[in-house]
Scaffold this active site. Structure first.
Site, PDB file in Angstrom:
ATOM      1  N   GLY A  37       0.843  -1.206   0.000  1.00  6.48           N
ATOM      2  CA  GLY A  37       0.000   0.000   0.000  1.00  6.48           C
ATOM      3  C   GLY A  37       0.868   1.242   0.000  1.00  6.48           C
ATOM      4  N   ARG A  48       0.770  -4.999  -5.244  1.00  8.97           N
ATOM      5  CA  ARG A  48       0.812  -6.172  -4.369  1.00  8.97           C
ATOM      6  C   ARG A  48       1.014  -7.345  -5.324  1.00  8.97           C
ATOM      7  NH1 ARG A  48      -0.682  -4.195   0.590  1.00  8.97           N
ATOM      8  NH2 ARG A  48      -2.282  -2.588   0.654  1.00  8.97           N
ATOM      9  N   ASP A  61       4.970  -4.621   6.113  1.00  6.71           N
ATOM     10  CA  ASP A  61       5.152  -5.997   6.513  1.00  6.71           C
ATOM     11  C   ASP A  61       5.301  -6.984   5.332  1.00  6.71           C
ATOM     12  OD1 ASP A  61       4.606  -7.900   8.847  1.00  6.71           O
ATOM     13  OD2 ASP A  61       3.068  -8.476   7.393  1.00  6.71           O
ATOM     14  N   THR A 113       4.243   2.602   5.806  1.00  7.62           N
ATOM     15  CA  THR A 113       2.855   2.137   5.749  1.00  7.62           C
ATOM     16  C   THR A 113       2.030   3.036   6.662  1.00  7.62           C
ATOM     17  OG1 THR A 113       1.313   0.429   6.535  1.00  7.62           O
ATOM     18  CG2 THR A 113       3.524   0.322   7.440  1.00  7.62           C
ATOM     19  N   ASP A 121      -0.288   2.119   8.379  1.00  5.65           N
ATOM     20  CA  ASP A 121      -0.784   1.329   9.518  1.00  5.65           C
ATOM     21  C   ASP A 121       0.083   1.446  10.776  1.00  5.65           C
ATOM     22  OD1 ASP A 121      -2.654   0.433   7.710  1.00  5.65           O
ATOM     23  OD2 ASP A 121      -1.565  -1.405   7.225  1.00  5.65           O
ATOM     24  N   ASP A 137       2.334  -0.503  11.816  1.00  4.94           N
ATOM     25  CA  ASP A 137       2.279  -1.801  12.501  1.00  4.94           C
ATOM     26  C   ASP A 137       3.606  -2.565  12.474  1.00  4.94           C
ATOM     27  OD1 ASP A 137       2.222  -2.242   9.797  1.00  4.94           O
ATOM     28  OD2 ASP A 137       0.622  -3.727   9.832  1.00  4.94           O
ATOM     29  N   ARG A 195      -5.363  -2.411   8.705  1.00  4.19           N
ATOM     30  CA  ARG A 195      -5.104  -3.863   8.597  1.00  4.19           C
ATOM     31  C   ARG A 195      -5.349  -4.544   9.935  1.00  4.19           C
ATOM     32  NH1 ARG A 195      -0.273  -7.135   6.673  1.00  4.19           N
ATOM     33  NH2 ARG A 195       0.797  -5.779   8.133  1.00  4.19           N
TER      34      ARG A 195
HETATM   35  O1  F6P Z   1      -1.559  -1.464   4.597  1.00  7.12           O
HETATM   36  C1  F6P Z   1      -2.135  -0.271   4.170  1.00  7.12           C
HETATM   37  C2  F6P Z   1      -3.611  -0.453   3.932  1.00  7.12           C
HETATM   38  O2  F6P Z   1      -4.150   0.798   3.528  1.00  7.12           O
HETATM   39  C3  F6P Z   1      -4.412  -1.044   5.093  1.00  7.12           C
HETATM   40  O3  F6P Z   1      -4.706  -0.107   6.074  1.00  7.12           O
HETATM   41  C4  F6P Z   1      -5.619  -1.581   4.372  1.00  7.12           C
HETATM   42  O4  F6P Z   1      -6.191  -2.642   5.111  1.00  7.12           O
HETATM   43  C5  F6P Z   1      -5.037  -2.072   3.069  1.00  7.12           C
HETATM   44  O5  F6P Z   1      -3.828  -1.376   2.867  1.00  7.12           O
HETATM   45  C6  F6P Z   1      -5.926  -1.873   1.863  1.00  7.12           C
HETATM   46  O6  F6P Z   1      -5.297  -2.443   0.773  1.00  7.12           O
HETATM   47  P1  F6P Z   1      -5.705  -2.202  -0.742  1.00  7.12           P
HETATM   48  O7  F6P Z   1      -5.295  -0.820  -1.110  1.00  7.12           O
HETATM   49  O8  F6P Z   1      -4.946  -3.230  -1.481  1.00  7.12           O
HETATM   50  O9  F6P Z   1      -7.188  -2.343  -0.813  1.00  7.12           O
END
Ligand code: F6P
Length: 326
Positions: free
Chosen positions: A14, A75, A106, A129, A131, A133, A175
């Site tokens: 992300g 991803r 992560d 990130t 998050d 985390d 997340r």
């Molecule tokens: O890890 C960053 C994040 O924005 C999380 O907070 C969220 O759960 C996820 O990515 C969303 O992912 P995507 O953009 O692939 O929907």
């Protein structure tokens, strides 16, 4: 140790505001220290597909203030396979990339660690990130900007919430972690933060808007971490509508706007420092580490630890929110 002449840099997972500042820092610090920089587009996907371009210092001009990532992000499922990582390694060989600096969270570090183990590749992680985390760093790049974005949104919702005397249930990303939700709740004066690290959501709802705690307020803002309950904010709103039909309840899902925007000064400085130190760590013959920030100081954290250890959210913020939200 084998002398590192060329660094590959990528952003993955992300996107987070401040990633560009980190790319700029890595690029310039590497060139200043006599290394070449190869930018890899679209994260591990680009490493597999060979989407590589040599960067000069000018290529990273005018990007420190920009959100997102000029390198793009992805991803990548293929990188999770041995065949995918083999292709990525082949690209590194072909492009004569001696070390990789990966900017991400992560998932990004998990991939980097596997590549390092399987092919003895030198990798350094820069934590980015929203998050927050990752264990071993007080803050990750992008977290502060996202926190401020959420706070601004909640401030706006508060205006309409108090005017109409409604309950607003606001869904926040994160997340598996509640850092964004809990800290945004404190910063915006929200009545509750529902996070995966704490009690059941039902208990929290009852505390936040149930009898006793609602004596003086006719409106409330409840922040709900996206994965604290199946169904997120809408599920919480459904519970409230049943147990407290007297409140007009509205749901706002902040979604991906939390990932955008110009990075705060804090994030730009963090990204610049971590990016520079990622390069200095390579000169220091470090490998398979994350560059973290602990109490204002740079720290080298083994990648394995940063991924495997769970960052503790602590209790003092939780207690503060509870004391302040009466
Ligand atoms: O890890 C960053 C994040 O924005 C999380 O907070 C969220 O759960 C996820 O990515 C969303 O992912 P995507 O953009 O692939 O929907």
């Amino acid at each position: 140790m084998y002398q590192i002449k060329t660094i590959g840099v990528l952003t993955s997972g992300g996107d987070a505001p401040g990633m560009n500042a980190a790319v700029r820092a890595v690029t310039r610090a590497a060139i200043v220290n006599g290394m070449r920089v190869k930018a890899i587009y679209r994260g591990y996907k680009g490493l597999i597909d060979g989407e590589v371009e040599e960067f000069t210092t000018q290529d990273v001009s005018g990007i420190i203030q920009r959100g997102g990532t000029i390198l793009k992000s992805a991803r990548c499922e293929e990188f999770k396979t041995e065949e995918g990582r083999k292709k990525a390694y082949d690209t590194m060989q072909r492009e004569q990339i001696d070390a990789l600096i990966v900017i991400g969270g992560d998932g990004t570090f998990t991939g980097a660690r596997l590549l390092a183990q399987e092919y003895n590749v030198t990798v350094i992680g820069v934590p980015a990130t929203i998050d927050n985390d990752l264990w071993g760093t007080d803050s990750t790049i992008g977290y502060d900007t996202a926190l401020n974005t959420i706070m601004d949104c909640v401030d706006k919702l508060r205006d309409t919430g108090t005017s109409h005397e409604r309950v607003f249930v606001v869904e926040v990303m994160g997340r598996d972690a509640g850092f964004l939700t809990l800290n945004a709740a404190i910063a915006s004066g929200a009545e509750a933060a529902m996070i995966p690290e704490r009690k059941t959501v039902e208990e929290q709802i009852e505390e936040a808007i149930g009898q006793g705690r609602r004596k003086h307020k006719n409106s409330a803002i409840l922040l709900v971490q996206e994965h604290s309950i199946e169904g997120g904010a809408q599920a919480v709103a459904n519970i409230i509508e049943k147990s407290h039909p007297e409140y007009g309840t509205r749901v706002t899902i902040l979604g991906h706007l939390q990932r955008g925007g110009t990075p705060t000064a804090s994030d730009r400085i963090l990204a610049s420092r971590l990016g520079c130190h990622a390069v200095l760590a390579l000169l220091d013959e470090q490998r398979s580490i994350m560059i973290g920030m602990q109490n204002g100081n740079i720290a080298y954290v083994p990648l394995t630890q940063s991924i495997k250890q769970k960052k503790d959210i602590g209790t003092d913020r939780w207690n503060a929110l509870h004391m302040l939200s009466i």
